[in-house]
Design a protein around this motif. Structure first.
Motif, PDB file in Angstrom:
ATOM      1  N   UNK A  81       0.844  -1.154  -0.119  1.00 21.13           N
ATOM      2  CA  UNK A  81      -0.107   0.177  -0.121  1.00 21.13           C
ATOM      3  C   UNK A  81       0.883   1.397  -0.044  1.00 21.13           C
ATOM      4  N   UNK A  82       0.411   2.341  -0.250  1.00 17.70           N
ATOM      5  CA  UNK A  82       1.094   3.692  -0.491  1.00 17.70           C
ATOM      6  C   UNK A  82       1.670   3.978   0.762  1.00 17.70           C
ATOM      7  N   UNK A  83       1.061   3.739   1.935  1.00 18.98           N
ATOM      8  CA  UNK A  83       1.431   3.857   3.622  1.00 18.98           C
ATOM      9  C   UNK A  83       2.521   3.012   3.705  1.00 18.98           C
ATOM     10  N   UNK A  84       2.601   1.653   3.447  1.00 21.56           N
ATOM     11  CA  UNK A  84       3.594   0.795   3.773  1.00 21.56           C
ATOM     12  C   UNK A  84       4.894   1.294   2.918  1.00 21.56           C
ATOM     13  N   UNK A  85       4.683   1.903   1.910  1.00 24.27           N
ATOM     14  CA  UNK A  85       5.898   2.295   1.000  1.00 24.27           C
ATOM     15  C   UNK A  85       6.511   3.632   1.615  1.00 24.27           C
ATOM     16  N   UNK A  86       5.588   4.375   1.836  1.00 28.67           N
ATOM     17  CA  UNK A  86       6.358   5.712   2.606  1.00 28.67           C
ATOM     18  C   UNK A  86       6.805   5.441   3.998  1.00 28.67           C
ATOM     19  N   UNK A  87       6.267   4.536   4.702  1.00 31.40           N
ATOM     20  CA  UNK A  87       6.987   4.016   6.120  1.00 31.40           C
ATOM     21  C   UNK A  87       8.193   3.026   5.782  1.00 31.40           C
ATOM     22  N   UNK A  88       8.224   2.346   4.783  1.00 33.85           N
ATOM     23  CA  UNK A  88       9.426   1.636   4.614  1.00 33.85           C
ATOM     24  C   UNK A  88      10.490   2.438   4.136  1.00 33.85           C
ATOM     25  N   UNK A  89      10.468   3.388   3.418  1.00 39.28           N
ATOM     26  CA  UNK A  89      11.396   4.294   2.712  1.00 39.28           C
ATOM     27  C   UNK A  89      11.327   5.529   3.386  1.00 39.28           C
ATOM     28  N   UNK A  90      10.624   5.919   4.473  1.00 36.99           N
ATOM     29  CA  UNK A  90      10.664   7.149   4.988  1.00 36.99           C
ATOM     30  C   UNK A  90      10.223   8.593   4.231  1.00 36.99           C
ATOM     31  N   UNK A  91       9.436   8.171   3.353  1.00 37.94           N
ATOM     32  CA  UNK A  91       9.128   9.253   2.476  1.00 37.94           C
ATOM     33  C   UNK A  91       8.048  10.289   3.110  1.00 37.94           C
ATOM     34  N   UNK A  92       8.188  11.606   2.838  1.00 38.92           N
ATOM     35  CA  UNK A  92       7.592  12.532   3.575  1.00 38.92           C
ATOM     36  C   UNK A  92       5.895  12.315   3.388  1.00 38.92           C
ATOM     37  N   UNK A  93       5.402  12.155   2.403  1.00 37.60           N
ATOM     38  CA  UNK A  93       4.044  11.914   2.166  1.00 37.60           C
ATOM     39  C   UNK A  93       3.637  11.077   0.907  1.00 37.60           C
ATOM     40  N   UNK A  94       2.362  10.607   0.966  1.00 43.54           N
ATOM     41  CA  UNK A  94       1.800   9.958  -0.457  1.00 43.54           C
ATOM     42  C   UNK A  94       2.025  10.874  -1.539  1.00 43.54           C
ATOM     43  N   UNK A  95       1.550  12.220  -1.497  1.00 38.87           N
ATOM     44  CA  UNK A  95       1.779  13.206  -2.504  1.00 38.87           C
ATOM     45  C   UNK A  95       3.231  13.192  -2.938  1.00 38.87           C
ATOM     46  N   UNK A  96       4.216  12.871  -2.346  1.00 42.07           N
ATOM     47  CA  UNK A  96       5.503  12.839  -2.830  1.00 42.07           C
ATOM     48  C   UNK A  96       5.842  11.603  -3.581  1.00 42.07           C
TER      49      UNK A  96
END
Length: 225
Positions: A81-96
């Motif tokens: 999921x998008x949340x899993x990916x931003x958590x895994x790679x520590x991305x600022x947001x789903x928009x990013x």
């Protein structure tokens, strides 16, 4: 709602107060003049980035080309999921993340925001002891793969894979299987002591940071009384 800016220590104190059951989310929002959405945002940033996530950022975070591509490829597999990916790679947001995916699908170049940065986008050869040190450092810093990669000048993916191997199979899993390395039980007493001391150093570093925070937390709570 007031637009009072809170320090990272104050934000964490409020989150801990809520988690301890001393106050509810809505009551905290009313007491401190913030919205429920703000509380949720603080909590998520703390869970993903740790204490640093609560600090006020006056600059855009940079990401390597390698990290962007890995995140996009994970997204396109449909396994995360998008949340899993931003958590895994520590991305600022789903928009990013969406911005990167759109650029990738539009055949635009995913360039690093900081082309002159020294952060490596390719891996390098390492010794078994280096991999052990890198894993211990990463664990002591709450799985901050990006910071660890920068600290040791290796790739994000290398750090991620080594930590995963260590968590699944221990120190022996970090050995280079292309050539025989001494298993942990065959290490000399001196080598084992050196390894234990290195791990202890990182653990002490983590504890010192926690103690420093608790002092700030107590000061903040005293000011509220």
């Amino acid at each position: 709602m007031s637009k009072v800016q809170f320090t990272a220590s104050e934000k964490l104190a409020i989150l801990l107060e809520i988690d301890s059951g001393q106050i509810g989310v809505m009551a905290a929002a009313k007491t401190y003049g913030i919205s429920k959405t703000t509380v949720v945002k603080w909590r998520r940033r703390y869970e993903v980035y740790g204490y640093k996530g609560l600090e006020i950022q006056s600059y855009n975070r940079t990401y390597s080309v390698e990290l962007k591509l890995q995140a996009v490829q994970d997204y396109l597999t449909g396994h995360y999921s998008q949340y899993e990916i931003i958590d895994k790679y520590k991305i600022a947001s789903r928009t990013q993340l969406k911005n990167w995916v759109d650029k990738y699908n539009g055949h635009s170049s995913l360039k690093s925001y900081n082309e002159g940065a020294k952060a490596m986008t390719k891996g390098r050869a390492t010794t078994w002891q280096e991999r052990i040190d890198i894993v211990h450092y990463c664990l002591a810093h709450k799985h901050d793969y990006q910071e660890t990669a920068s600290q040791y000048q290796v790739s994000y993916q290398q750090v991620y894979q080594w930590v995963k191997k260590y968590e699944d199979g221990g120190l022996d899993a970090l050995q280079d299987r292309r050539g025989r390395k001494k298993p942990v039980e065959e290490l000399t007493e001196t080598e084992q002591e050196k390894m234990a001391m290195k791990k202890l150093e990182y653990e002490n570093e983590r504890l010192r940071a926690e103690i420093a925070f608790l002092k700030k937390l107590q000061e903040f709570q005293r000011r509220r009384v």
